[in-house]
Design a protein around this motif. Structure first.
Motif, PDB file in Angstrom:
ATOM      1  N   THR A   1       0.843  -1.203   0.000  1.00 48.32           N
ATOM      2  CA  THR A   1       0.000   0.000   0.000  1.00 48.32           C
ATOM      3  C   THR A   1       0.875   1.248   0.000  1.00 48.32           C
ATOM      4  O   THR A   1       2.070   1.202   0.278  1.00 48.32           O
ATOM      5  CB  THR A   1      -0.905   0.036   1.244  1.00 48.32           C
ATOM      6  N   ARG A   2       0.234   2.376  -0.299  1.00 46.41           N
ATOM      7  CA  ARG A   2       0.945   3.650  -0.300  1.00 46.41           C
ATOM      8  C   ARG A   2       1.486   3.969   1.088  1.00 46.41           C
ATOM      9  O   ARG A   2       2.561   4.524   1.234  1.00 46.41           O
ATOM     10  CB  ARG A   2       0.013   4.762  -0.769  1.00 46.41           C
ATOM     11  N   GLY A   3       0.769   3.580   2.125  1.00 49.29           N
ATOM     12  CA  GLY A   3       1.223   3.807   3.492  1.00 49.29           C
ATOM     13  C   GLY A   3       2.512   3.064   3.794  1.00 49.29           C
ATOM     14  O   GLY A   3       3.356   3.559   4.547  1.00 49.29           O
ATOM     15  N   ASP A   4       2.664   1.860   3.197  1.00 46.90           N
ATOM     16  CA  ASP A   4       3.906   1.107   3.392  1.00 46.90           C
ATOM     17  C   ASP A   4       5.100   1.856   2.816  1.00 46.90           C
ATOM     18  O   ASP A   4       6.212   1.775   3.353  1.00 46.90           O
ATOM     19  CB  ASP A   4       3.806  -0.266   2.717  1.00 46.90           C
ATOM     20  N   LEU A   5       4.881   2.572   1.714  1.00 49.35           N
ATOM     21  CA  LEU A   5       5.968   3.340   1.111  1.00 49.35           C
ATOM     22  C   LEU A   5       6.212   4.652   1.849  1.00 49.35           C
ATOM     23  O   LEU A   5       7.352   5.091   1.982  1.00 49.35           O
ATOM     24  CB  LEU A   5       5.662   3.637  -0.365  1.00 49.35           C
ATOM     25  N   ASP A   6       5.139   5.278   2.322  1.00 52.36           N
ATOM     26  CA  ASP A   6       5.275   6.586   2.984  1.00 52.36           C
ATOM     27  C   ASP A   6       6.159   6.517   4.220  1.00 52.36           C
ATOM     28  O   ASP A   6       6.918   7.447   4.499  1.00 52.36           O
ATOM     29  CB  ASP A   6       3.894   7.150   3.349  1.00 52.36           C
ATOM     30  N   VAL A   7       6.086   5.427   4.979  1.00 52.84           N
ATOM     31  CA  VAL A   7       6.879   5.329   6.202  1.00 52.84           C
ATOM     32  C   VAL A   7       8.384   5.251   5.893  1.00 52.84           C
ATOM     33  O   VAL A   7       9.204   5.549   6.762  1.00 52.84           O
ATOM     34  CB  VAL A   7       6.470   4.121   7.075  1.00 52.84           C
ATOM     35  N   LEU A   8       8.739   4.881   4.670  1.00 53.14           N
ATOM     36  CA  LEU A   8      10.155   4.791   4.302  1.00 53.14           C
ATOM     37  C   LEU A   8      10.803   6.164   4.131  1.00 53.14           C
ATOM     38  O   LEU A   8      12.026   6.291   4.201  1.00 53.14           O
ATOM     39  CB  LEU A   8      10.310   4.002   2.995  1.00 53.14           C
ATOM     40  N   PHE A   9       9.964   7.194   3.926  1.00 54.04           N
ATOM     41  CA  PHE A   9      10.492   8.523   3.614  1.00 54.04           C
ATOM     42  C   PHE A   9      10.157   9.575   4.663  1.00 54.04           C
ATOM     43  O   PHE A   9      10.401  10.757   4.446  1.00 54.04           O
ATOM     44  CB  PHE A   9       9.952   8.973   2.247  1.00 54.04           C
ATOM     45  N   THR A  10       9.632   9.165   5.827  1.00 54.78           N
ATOM     46  CA  THR A  10       9.212  10.148   6.828  1.00 54.78           C
ATOM     47  C   THR A  10      10.381  10.963   7.370  1.00 54.78           C
ATOM     48  O   THR A  10      10.209  12.143   7.678  1.00 54.78           O
ATOM     49  CB  THR A  10       8.483   9.466   8.010  1.00 54.78           C
ATOM     50  N   ASP A  11      11.573  10.382   7.483  1.00 56.64           N
ATOM     51  CA  ASP A  11      12.709  11.119   8.030  1.00 56.64           C
ATOM     52  C   ASP A  11      13.651  11.663   6.953  1.00 56.64           C
ATOM     53  O   ASP A  11      14.727  12.166   7.261  1.00 56.64           O
ATOM     54  CB  ASP A  11      13.496  10.222   8.994  1.00 56.64           C
ATOM     55  N   LEU A  12      13.212  11.607   5.696  1.00 52.63           N
ATOM     56  CA  LEU A  12      14.031  12.113   4.590  1.00 52.63           C
ATOM     57  C   LEU A  12      13.391  13.362   4.010  1.00 52.63           C
ATOM     58  O   LEU A  12      12.162  13.475   3.956  1.00 52.63           O
ATOM     59  CB  LEU A  12      14.170  11.039   3.509  1.00 52.63           C
ATOM     60  N   PRO A  13      14.190  14.323   3.544  1.00 53.61           N
ATOM     61  CA  PRO A  13      13.621  15.539   2.969  1.00 53.61           C
ATOM     62  C   PRO A  13      12.880  15.232   1.668  1.00 53.61           C
ATOM     63  O   PRO A  13      13.217  14.291   0.945  1.00 53.61           O
ATOM     64  CB  PRO A  13      14.838  16.438   2.715  1.00 53.61           C
ATOM     65  N   ALA A  14      11.872  16.049   1.391  1.00 57.99           N
ATOM     66  CA  ALA A  14      11.066  15.841   0.193  1.00 57.99           C
ATOM     67  C   ALA A  14      11.844  16.205  -1.077  1.00 57.99           C
ATOM     68  O   ALA A  14      11.647  15.600  -2.117  1.00 57.99           O
ATOM     69  CB  ALA A  14       9.784  16.660   0.277  1.00 57.99           C
TER      70      ALA A  14
END
Length: 142
Positions: free
Chosen positions: A47-60
């Motif tokens: 799911t998209r949520g599974d991917l979102d957690v991979l980038f929470t501490d990285l800059p956009a």
């Protein structure tokens, strides 16, 4: 409106996430172990949520002014086949010297290695171009 985190994703989204992780790794924001772990999680994401957690501490934004860009890297131009013959001959010289050594049972054939190198590369710069000013002028005309 932000996308719902429970939306299923496909291979394209997983591949995009892996590419983005690779860019963050190249910029030094992730260690090798973090990159491996997050890449495995991205590959298994459903799911998209599974991917979102991979980038929470990285800059956009990936732009980093101190990072080396492709434009900063040296350009390596492969040599033409007509310019490579010296390298091929030099590479085969130790093999020829070894065969001659076993055939005639004398170590003197190993002196061919530096001798051939001197003959082939004397008067040339480290790129194999002649250091003769006339040869440089002729090469520049082409």
């Amino acid at each position: 409106m932000p996308e719902h985190p429970d939306v299923r994703i496909g291979n394209a989204e997983r591949s995009e996430a892996l590419d983005l992780l690779g860019e963050h790794f190249a910029l030094g924001r992730l260690t090798l172990s973090e990159f491996d772990e997050r890449s495995a999680m991205a590959s298994a994401a459903g799911t998209r949520g599974d991917l979102d957690v991979l980038f929470t501490d990285l800059p956009a934004h990936l732009t980093d002014s101190s990072a080396t860009t492709r434009d900063d890297l040296p350009v390596i131009i492969p040599k033409k086949d007509s310019e490579r013959w010296r390298e091929v001959v030099m590479g085969l010289t130790p093999l020829v010297a070894l065969v001659l050594f076993f055939t005639f049972d004398t170590w003197l054939f190993f002196l061919l290695i530096p001798a051939v190198g001197i003959v082939l590369f004397a008067g040339r710069d480290r790129h194999g171009h002649s250091t003769d000013s006339g040869a440089n002028a002729r090469r520049d005309e082409k």
